[in-house]
Enzyme design. Structure first.
Site, short mmCIF file in Angstrom:
data_model
loop_
_atom_site.label_atom_id
_atom_site.label_comp_id
_atom_site.label_asym_id
_atom_site.label_seq_id
_atom_site.Cartn_x
_atom_site.Cartn_y
_atom_site.Cartn_z
N TYR A 96 9.45 -5.73 -10.41
CA TYR A 96 10.73 -6.15 -9.80
C TYR A 96 11.58 -6.93 -10.80
CZ TYR A 96 13.93 -7.77 -6.17
OH TYR A 96 15.04 -8.01 -5.41
N PHE B 153 40.47 5.84 -13.28
CA PHE B 153 40.00 7.02 -12.53
C PHE B 153 40.06 6.70 -11.03
CE2 PHE B 153 36.58 9.91 -10.95
CZ PHE B 153 37.25 11.07 -11.20
N ASP B 154 39.84 7.72 -10.18
CA ASP B 154 40.08 7.52 -8.74
C ASP B 154 39.23 6.43 -8.10
OD1 ASP B 154 37.78 9.08 -8.80
OD2 ASP B 154 38.52 10.64 -7.46
N ASP C 35 36.26 1.13 -19.82
CA ASP C 35 35.51 2.00 -18.93
C ASP C 35 35.00 3.10 -19.84
OD1 ASP C 35 34.62 4.01 -17.34
OD2 ASP C 35 36.32 4.01 -15.96
N ALA D 119 32.60 5.60 -19.82
CA ALA D 119 31.75 6.71 -19.36
C ALA D 119 31.63 7.81 -20.41
CB ALA D 119 32.32 7.28 -18.06
N LYS E 241 27.48 10.34 -17.27
CA LYS E 241 28.28 11.20 -18.13
C LYS E 241 27.63 11.25 -19.52
CE LYS E 241 31.42 10.39 -14.72
NZ LYS E 241 31.25 9.44 -13.63
N HIS F 15 40.75 12.46 -0.79
CA HIS F 15 40.32 13.79 -1.27
C HIS F 15 38.83 14.04 -1.09
CE1 HIS F 15 39.93 10.93 -4.46
NE2 HIS F 15 39.35 11.77 -5.29
#
Ligand code: F0G
Length: 463
Positions: free
Chosen positions: A73, A125-126, A215, A217, A258, A453
């Protein structure tokens, strides 16, 4: 001219059979999924280019590492494998695992952003935009104007316009918790950001005493583009460029699904103990203890290996060439694609493909339906349905500048003949585009802003 793709730097050890649904099955699947690509079952899709996120193939080294998972843990060996990989590959001293990219956004934005704050971005991004809304803050897009022009062959269309950034900072003095840059810029077509631009943004951030977050990714693809397009960096390795990229930032959020080549996983990494202790309580509340963050020990091991594999230049050269191959086949067939072709995906200009469908009737999503109908290929609309703004009081709609349809290529998963099939499918749709005479209306939408979406139920409506 279509450029040849270099041969694959891997061989295939295990196959995953896929089924090509017939016309009747496709029609049934569309109805059952409410004409939304997120509503389709994977079994009803032949080639699935919905996303490059978590859909890649892991290496035998990653599968072997899974057997080394330490499931303690707190303080598991697997955490220390990951922490060392982050230090070696990215240079950050503090690593917090989380279960995926939006979890990193949740813990960072939830810890550092307050109501009324403004975050200057190249473009979020969204889900990132969703998290900014959720924190009752907003973002300002500071990407260069070329990002909105389909044909301009600018090598770094993800770059931040420094004048726009300075203006955003001046307009919102005292309300900017950090500046953020997405590498590569997914919403703008998978376009890279140059190292020089990141250094300029970092200098502005330092001048104002504001942290710079990335960000990250698709940071390895971004570094590959820098090596191949930024003359000053030609003689550096991708690994060195990636390190130099990270040196511009105070912290990063990463969807490791990604470039880091895992099916699940995310990261927050930062330089100071101060920032670490600001973020970590929220990790414990939402993800898990600070040394596993919602992942199993085995996931941490696979990620530690993936982070090292992602900078392999043969891997990146093949991958980016395969994406470009699909883009060039489509471009040669007359299909309007964002140029240059992006790192992880081909973005088709759905507004130009279906100019007779008004943006308010969601042409990018009509296109996704027609491409699925034609060849059981799944891509995704990234246009008005995903990004429109509807004024809560007046109902007035503001549409995004770009109405795109995206084909995201999974890493190490599909062959070049799959790419040829996808191109043929889409060119067939292009050749019959004038006969596509319908738009879409929404019959259900979720009550949470920014997520329409994903969950909308749609219905075709004759124009
Ligand atoms: N940032 C960027 C630039 C992304 O592209 C994504 C996800 C995220 C953050 C969120 O990461 O999915 O692990 O929670 N993009 C995927 C896509 C889903 O299809 O482009 P996540």
């Amino acid at each position: 001219m279509v450029t040849r793709v270099p041969p694959e730097p891997f061989r295939i050890k295990m196959v995953e059979p896929v089924h090509v649904p017939d016309q009747q099955e496709r029609e049934r699947a569309l109805e059952a999924g409410h004409f939304n690509m997120f509503g389709l079952k994977s079994a009803d899709v032949y080639i699935d280019l919905l996303t490059d996120s978590g859909t890649g193939a892991m290496s035998k080294q990653q599968w072997a590492a899974i057997m080394m998972g330490d499931e303690a843990y707190a303080g598991a060996d697997s955490f220390y494998s990951l922490k060392k990989a982050v230090k070696d590959v990215l240079g950050f001293d503090y690593t917090i695992p989380v279960h995926q990219g939006r979890a990193a956004e949740n813990v960072v934005f939830g810890s550092l952003v307050k109501e009324g704050d403004v975050i200057p971005f190249n473009m979020p991004f969204d889900t990132t935009r969703g998290h900014i809304f959720n924190a009752k803050a907003s973002s300002v897009d500071c990407v260069i104007d070329e990002a909105f022009d389909r044909e301009t062959p600018h090598p770094f269309k993800g770059n931040v316009d420094i004048a726009k950034l300075e203006k955003a900072l001046a307009d919102n003095r005292g309300r900017v918790p950090f500046i953020m840059v997405t590498i590569t810029n997914n919403s703008g077509g998978g376009q890279p950001v140059s190292l020089k631009n990141l250094r300029d943004v970092s200098a502005v951030a330092k001048k104002h005493g504001i942290p710079l977050l990335l960000d990250a990714a698709r940071m390895a693809e971004n570094a590959w583009f820098i090596k191949n397009r930024e003359p000053d960096c030609r003689d550096m390795t991708v690994a060195e460029i990636l390190k130099a990229t990270m040196d511009t930032a105070d912290a990063i959020t990463v969807s490791c699904k990604k470039d880091p080549l895992v099916n699940i996983g995310g990261l927050v990494a930062c330089r100071t103990e101060e920032m670490y202790y600001k973020v970590v309580p929220r990790v414990i509340l939402f993800e898990g203890f600070a040394t596993y963050g919602g992942l199993a020990g085995r996931d941490l091991e696979a990620l530690a290996v993936g982070l090292r594999e992602m900078v392999n230049e043969q891997h990146l050269t093949h991958r980016i060439a395969q994406v470009r191959y699909l883009g060039e086949l489509l471009t040669e067939g007359g299909v309007p694609c964002i140029q240059p072709i992006g790192g992880h995906a081909v973005f088709i200009d759905a507004g130009a493909f279906l100019p007779h469908i008004p943006q308010g009737s969601y042409p990018a999503d009509v296109l996704s339906i027609e491409i699925y109908r034609e060849g059981a290929v799944r891509g995704i609309g990234l246009g008005a349905l995903a990004f429109e703004n509807v004024d809560e009081k007046t109902g007035a709609r503001t549409f995004p500048k770009l109405e795109l349809y995206r084909l995201a290529i999974n890493r190490r998963t599909y062959t070049n003949s799959h790419m040829e099939y996808v191109a043929e499918t889409i060119i067939n749709v292009y050749n019959r585009r004038d006969s596509i005479r319908y738009g879409l209306e929404i019959t259900y939408e979720p009550p949470v802003k920014g997520l329409k979406h994903f969950l909308a139920h749609l219905r075709p409506k004759n124009l």
